[in-house]
Structure formats: structure tokens, C-alpha cells
Enzyme design. Structure first.
Site, PDB file in Angstrom:
ATOM      1  N   ARG A   1      43.670  41.064  45.367  1.00  0.00           N
ATOM      2  CA  ARG A   1      44.345  41.150  46.661  1.00  0.00           C
ATOM      3  C   ARG A   1      44.762  42.565  47.045  1.00  0.00           C
ATOM      4  O   ARG A   1      44.509  43.004  48.172  1.00  0.00           O
ATOM      5  CB  ARG A   1      45.575  40.225  46.673  1.00  0.00           C
ATOM      6  CG  ARG A   1      45.225  38.760  46.567  1.00  0.00           C
ATOM      7  CD  ARG A   1      46.444  37.916  46.244  1.00  0.00           C
ATOM      8  NE  ARG A   1      46.962  38.237  44.901  1.00  0.00           N
ATOM      9  CZ  ARG A   1      48.094  37.775  44.409  1.00  0.00           C
ATOM     10  NH1 ARG A   1      48.856  36.989  45.136  1.00  0.00           N
ATOM     11  NH2 ARG A   1      48.470  38.116  43.179  1.00  0.00           N
TER      12      ARG A   1
ATOM     13  N   ASP B   1      46.195  33.625  45.665  1.00  0.00           N
ATOM     14  CA  ASP B   1      45.430  34.456  44.743  1.00  0.00           C
ATOM     15  C   ASP B   1      43.989  33.959  44.618  1.00  0.00           C
ATOM     16  O   ASP B   1      43.755  32.887  44.064  1.00  0.00           O
ATOM     17  CB  ASP B   1      46.112  34.449  43.376  1.00  0.00           C
ATOM     18  CG  ASP B   1      45.655  35.624  42.544  1.00  0.00           C
ATOM     19  OD1 ASP B   1      44.512  36.073  42.741  1.00  0.00           O
ATOM     20  OD2 ASP B   1      46.448  36.095  41.717  1.00  0.00           O
TER      21      ASP B   1
ATOM     22  N   CYS C   1      49.944  43.679  43.718  1.00  0.00           N
ATOM     23  CA  CYS C   1      49.695  42.283  43.341  1.00  0.00           C
ATOM     24  C   CYS C   1      49.814  42.182  41.822  1.00  0.00           C
ATOM     25  O   CYS C   1      50.342  43.093  41.181  1.00  0.00           O
ATOM     26  CB  CYS C   1      48.344  41.788  43.860  1.00  0.00           C
ATOM     27  SG  CYS C   1      46.887  42.595  43.149  1.00  0.00           S
TER      28      CYS C   1
HETATM   29  P1  4NP Z   1      45.244  39.795  41.855  1.00  0.00           P
HETATM   30  O1  4NP Z   1      44.544  38.549  41.125  1.00  0.00           O
HETATM   31  O2  4NP Z   1      46.696  39.767  41.436  1.00  0.00           O
HETATM   32  O3  4NP Z   1      45.078  39.500  43.308  1.00  0.00           O
HETATM   33  O4  4NP Z   1      44.494  41.020  41.397  1.00  0.00           O
HETATM   34  C1  4NP Z   1      44.633  38.287  39.752  1.00  0.00           C
HETATM   35  C2  4NP Z   1      43.823  38.965  38.884  1.00  0.00           C
HETATM   36  C3  4NP Z   1      43.878  38.680  37.532  1.00  0.00           C
HETATM   37  C4  4NP Z   1      44.758  37.712  37.051  1.00  0.00           C
HETATM   38  C5  4NP Z   1      45.578  37.048  37.925  1.00  0.00           C
HETATM   39  C6  4NP Z   1      45.522  37.342  39.279  1.00  0.00           C
HETATM   40  N1  4NP Z   1      44.815  37.411  35.663  1.00  0.00           N
HETATM   41  O5  4NP Z   1      45.586  36.515  35.292  1.00  0.00           O
HETATM   42  O6  4NP Z   1      44.095  38.046  34.886  1.00  0.00           O
END
Ligand code: 4NP
Length: 155
Positions: free
Chosen positions: A15, A124, A9
Site C-alpha cells: 500500500r 491490505d 503501512c
Molecule cells: P503492506 O502489506 O503493509 O501494504 O505492505 C503487507 C505486506 C506484508 C505483510 C503484511 C502486509 N506481511 O505480513 O508480511
């Protein structure tokens, strides 16, 4: 022979760690932990070294699944580490994988294996906070993915 499953991800805190933990449980329950290695990584370095998001840890622990992994970014070695199923959480993650590593033979979106939802990208929860909904989607995808790998690999 061992195959690897690498969930991918953006941040590797919401995720893909959730998918890693759920899939590892399914693999363990099937007695396949010596045949299928499970890992996760982020396309970005935003959260490297951090524990999973509290929302991910909470929903996993509510389902009796322990997870204490820390975020890491995709590394060049991920593309040269034996047969690896790269399982992206959304289309953007899959695109980054192809941009970074070229034409990998096994890049899929997790929800292409799900059977109970028409959704193909895992939304997300970093932005929506809907960790319960994401858990249901990810579990559905993980069950389908394990069935597909068992068929592919004759396991
Ligand atoms: P992930 O979620 O991709 O599911 O781990 C996110 C975690 C952090 C960020 C974006 C999505 N961020 O922009 O910091």
C-alpha cells in the site's frame, strides 16, 4: 521550504509504495517536486530491502507509473526530519506511529482525504489480492491529500 510526506503501512511493499508512487506523480504533474518530498516506510521489518509486491508494480505500470523503490522500516530520524506529514494506510499504522514517536503533530489516515469512498482504512491487498480496488482508493486519497497540503502550505 520543503515539506515531507511519508506514507506508512505494515510491510512497505503493497500500500505505502503504491501511495508514494501515485502521490509523486501528482506532485510532479503539479510542478511541486522541489517543494514536496515523498517517501514511504513500513512499521515492520518483514520485507526490508525488497521490491514492491508484484501486484503493486503491475497496477502502477498499467497506469504508466514506474516505481523501483525498495522496502525500508520506519527509523527514528523520520520523526526529526523537518515538517513531515505522516500518512498512515490504516488506523493500526497510525497507532504504531504514535506509540513509536509520541505525539506527532501531523499523523493522518490517507482515506480521511478521499472524497469518493466512505472507507477510512486501506484494505491490505497482501491478503485480498485486490490491487485494482486499492489503487482506486489510494488515488482518491492522494488527490485529496495534495489539495489539503497545497492549502495548508500555500502552494
Ligand atoms: P503492506 O502489506 O503493509 O501494504 O505492505 C503487507 C505486506 C506484508 C505483510 C503484511 C502486509 N506481511 O505480513 O508480511
Amino acid at each position: 521550504m520543503t515539506v515531507r510526506v511519508l506514507f506508512v503501512c505494515l510491510g512497505n511493499i503493497c500500500r505505502s509504495p503504491m501511495a508514494e508512487a501515485i502521490f509523486q506523480r501528482l506532485v510532479d504533474d503539479a510542478g511541486l517536486s522541489r517543494r514536496i518530498e515523498v517517501d514511504s516506510a513500513g512499521t515492520s521489518a518483514y520485507h526490508v530491502g525488497e521490491l514492491a509486491h508484484p501486484g503493486t508494480r503491475r497496477v502502477l505500470s498499467r497506469h504508466g507509473i514506474a516505481y523501483d523503490g525498495r522496502a525500508r522500516q520506519l527509523a527514528p530520524g523520520d520523526a526529526t526530519n523537518g515538517k513531515t506529514y505522516f500518512i498512515a494506510m490504516d488506523a493500526e499504522n497510525a497507532e504504531v506511529l504514535r506509540d513509536r514517536f509520541g505525539d506527532l503533530p501531523h499523523v493522518h489516515r490517507l482515506l480521511d482525504f478521499a472524497t469518493h469512498t466512505p472507507v477510512h482504512d486501506v484494505p491490505d491487498p497482501y491478503y485480498t489480492d485486490n490491487f485494482d480496488y486499492v489503487y482506486r482508493l489510494v488515488e482518491d486519497g492522494c488527490r485529496g491529500l495534495l489539495a489539503a497540503i497545497r492549502t495548508d502550505e500555500g502552494l
